[in-house]
Design a protein around this motif. Structure first.
Motif, PDB file in Angstrom:
ATOM      1  N   SER A 159     -23.467   8.139  -0.913  1.00 11.36           N
ATOM      2  CA  SER A 159     -22.983   9.445  -1.350  1.00 11.36           C
ATOM      3  C   SER A 159     -21.464   9.428  -1.463  1.00 11.36           C
ATOM      4  N   ARG A 160     -20.939  10.402  -2.189  1.00  8.06           N
ATOM      5  CA  ARG A 160     -19.482  10.512  -2.326  1.00  8.06           C
ATOM      6  C   ARG A 160     -18.832  10.703  -0.961  1.00  8.06           C
ATOM      7  N   ARG A 161     -19.444  11.500  -0.109  1.00 10.41           N
ATOM      8  CA  ARG A 161     -18.894  11.752   1.216  1.00 10.41           C
ATOM      9  C   ARG A 161     -18.896  10.484   2.059  1.00 10.41           C
ATOM     10  N   LYS A 162     -19.992   9.710   1.991  1.00 10.78           N
ATOM     11  CA  LYS A 162     -20.052   8.470   2.755  1.00 10.78           C
ATOM     12  C   LYS A 162     -18.983   7.487   2.280  1.00 10.78           C
ATOM     13  N   LEU A 163     -18.810   7.382   0.966  1.00  6.42           N
ATOM     14  CA  LEU A 163     -17.806   6.473   0.422  1.00  6.42           C
ATOM     15  C   LEU A 163     -16.409   6.876   0.892  1.00  6.42           C
ATOM     16  N   GLN A 164     -16.163   8.193   0.884  1.00  8.30           N
ATOM     17  CA  GLN A 164     -14.879   8.700   1.345  1.00  8.30           C
ATOM     18  C   GLN A 164     -14.648   8.330   2.821  1.00  8.30           C
ATOM     19  N   TYR A 165     -15.658   8.512   3.654  1.00  9.19           N
ATOM     20  CA  TYR A 165     -15.548   8.181   5.074  1.00  9.19           C
ATOM     21  C   TYR A 165     -15.289   6.686   5.269  1.00  9.19           C
ATOM     22  N   CYS A 166     -15.990   5.864   4.489  1.00  5.71           N
ATOM     23  CA  CYS A 166     -15.840   4.409   4.635  1.00  5.71           C
ATOM     24  C   CYS A 166     -14.395   3.987   4.397  1.00  5.71           C
ATOM     25  N   PHE A 167     -13.790   4.482   3.327  1.00  6.63           N
ATOM     26  CA  PHE A 167     -12.410   4.119   3.022  1.00  6.63           C
ATOM     27  C   PHE A 167     -11.445   4.706   4.040  1.00  6.63           C
ATOM     28  N   GLN A 168     -11.677   5.959   4.427  1.00  5.90           N
ATOM     29  CA  GLN A 168     -10.753   6.616   5.340  1.00  5.90           C
ATOM     30  C   GLN A 168     -10.767   5.954   6.716  1.00  5.90           C
ATOM     31  N   GLU A 169     -11.943   5.583   7.197  1.00  8.77           N
ATOM     32  CA  GLU A 169     -12.039   5.047   8.546  1.00  8.77           C
ATOM     33  C   GLU A 169     -11.658   3.574   8.629  1.00  8.77           C
ATOM     34  N   MET A 172       0.799  -1.223   0.000  1.00  6.23           N
ATOM     35  CA  MET A 172       0.000   0.000   0.000  1.00  6.23           C
ATOM     36  C   MET A 172       0.830   1.270   0.000  1.00  6.23           C
ATOM     37  N   SER A 173       2.034   1.227   0.538  1.00  5.46           N
ATOM     38  CA  SER A 173       2.878   2.418   0.565  1.00  5.46           C
ATOM     39  C   SER A 173       3.926   2.325  -0.542  1.00  5.46           C
ATOM     40  N   LEU A 204      -9.478   1.963   6.238  1.00  7.13           N
ATOM     41  CA  LEU A 204      -8.174   1.683   5.639  1.00  7.13           C
ATOM     42  C   LEU A 204      -7.195   2.845   5.737  1.00  7.13           C
ATOM     43  N   GLY A 205      -7.680   3.996   6.163  1.00 10.98           N
ATOM     44  CA  GLY A 205      -6.797   5.151   6.284  1.00 10.98           C
ATOM     45  C   GLY A 205      -6.380   5.749   4.963  1.00 10.98           C
ATOM     46  N   THR A 206      -7.211   5.601   3.929  1.00  7.62           N
ATOM     47  CA  THR A 206      -6.881   6.146   2.619  1.00  7.62           C
ATOM     48  C   THR A 206      -8.172   6.491   1.892  1.00  7.62           C
ATOM     49  N   ASN A 207      -8.063   7.074   0.702  1.00 10.14           N
ATOM     50  CA  ASN A 207      -9.256   7.439  -0.069  1.00 10.14           C
ATOM     51  C   ASN A 207      -9.535   6.382  -1.131  1.00 10.14           C
ATOM     52  N   PRO A 208     -10.773   6.310  -1.641  1.00  9.70           N
ATOM     53  CA  PRO A 208     -11.129   5.229  -2.569  1.00  9.70           C
ATOM     54  C   PRO A 208     -10.331   5.237  -3.866  1.00  9.70           C
ATOM     55  N   VAL A 209     -10.035   6.390  -4.410  1.00 14.88           N
ATOM     56  CA  VAL A 209      -9.292   6.444  -5.673  1.00 14.88           C
ATOM     57  C   VAL A 209      -7.895   5.854  -5.493  1.00 14.88           C
ATOM     58  N   ALA A 210      -7.204   6.280  -4.442  1.00 17.71           N
ATOM     59  CA  ALA A 210      -5.849   5.786  -4.192  1.00 17.71           C
ATOM     60  C   ALA A 210      -5.853   4.294  -3.904  1.00 17.71           C
TER      61      ALA A 210
END
Length: 327
Positions: free
Chosen positions: A253-263, A47-48, A265-271
């Protein structure tokens, strides 16, 4: 100087030492590193960004397997352990966040899990992890004898180690094992010595289990949303997938999807999705030899701009796609 600076530049796993009961290998390839763990079935995604280095030390103490796993990149780990075992994973040191089935695990915790129910981990960089795999029937018998309540059917769980001497004591036992095997002062061919080390480690595990109320690990709703997004994205590689496509498919929503990935996996969905595809392309290149070309593999995993793919690949793995293909 990092312990990884001393590694050879070759990507071939380097067998440093081996005996019937111990082995020590180093590797600069995540798949080769995962394959080194005896009787485990593991899949790693890096991942890094940067060249991977790993060191693995393993001791076979009859009904106990002791593994020290040191890595220098953040990884997604999935798979199963040696059949019929309960597995204790105790971080000796790490830098960054550790995620377990989408749950952020703070420092000072150990993970206990069944062999066939290992949670997905996202590890931090520079992790030094000790894993003890114990035959389940023997473990439960030993715990019953000691009067320690333990419900293995409720695993996986995390247990607090923050106020215990457990990590330091286990590190001392492990270093004695490593030093003894390297210097030939510890002959693990002698069952009496294996017995002594097993009992020393078991005494430490006895300290862990009743130490506090354990926390059961279950995949969160947000983790399930992330899994569905990944499944959909990897099943539609031939389409120019966008975040809005994922939102429509998942009903989020886009915001919910962003929160799901961030919380989780600690990253954003695109990355994250781009990294998954890069790892899949690397795995195919590694196995491809003369049967495929870099452009074919890149296209198959949704990378249509070859030069951009090569640049992102080199940044992530520290080598060009053609180097992986012809290794």
């Amino acid at each position: 100087m990092s312990m990884y600076d001393t590694f050879a530049s070759s990507t071939t796993p380097r067998l440093i030492s081996t005996s019937p009961f111990s082995r020590h290998v180093s590797s600069q390839d995540i798949d080769e590193h995962a394959e080194q763990v005896s009787d485990w079935q593991l899949t790693y995604d890096q991942m890094s960004a940067g060249r991977f280095h790993g060191e693995l030390t393993e001791f076979s103490l009859d009904w106990m397997q002791v593994i020290r796993d040191r890595t220098n990149q953040s990884l997604i780990k999935r798979g199963s352990a040696k059949p019929g075992t309960i597995n204790f994973s105790i971080p000796l040191s790490f830098s960054g966040d550790l995620y377990c089935d989408g749950n952020l695990v703070s420092g000072g915790k150990a993970l206990v899990a069944h062999a066939d129910d290992l949670p997905q981990l996202r590890t931090p960089d520079e992790m030094d992890l000790l894993v003890v795999a114990v035959d389940m029937e023997i473990l439960e018998r030993e715990l019953t004898l000691q009067g320690i309540a333990f419900e293995s059917r409720h695993l996986p769980k995390t247990y607090l180690v923050k106020d215990l001497d457990l990590p330091r004591n286990l590190r001392t036992i492990l270093e004695n094992l490593e030093y003894g095997c390297a210097s030939s002062t510890a002959d693990l061919n002698d069952e009496r010595l294996r017995h002594q080390f097993r009992d020393a480690i078991m005494l430490q595990l006895f300290e862990l289990l009743p130490s506090s109320q354990p926390v059961e690990i279950t995949p969160s709703n947000r983790k399930r949303t992330v899994d569905r997004a990944c499944e959909y994205a990897l099943a539609h590689l031939d389409e120019p997938l966008t975040i809005l496509d994922l939102c429509r498919t998942l009903g989020a929503s886009r915001r919910k999807l962003q929160y799901c990935f961030q919380e989780t996996l600690g990253t954003n969905p695109v990355a994250y999705l781009r990294t998954l595809r890069l790892n899949a392309a690397r795995r195919e290149l590694r196995q491809g030899a003369d049967l495929v070309s870099v452009q074919e593999v890149a296209s198959r995993w949704g990378f249509w701009h070859l030069s951009r793919f090569s640049s992102e690949y080199r940044t992530m793995f520290g080598e060009r796609p053609s180097q992986t293909l012809h290794r």
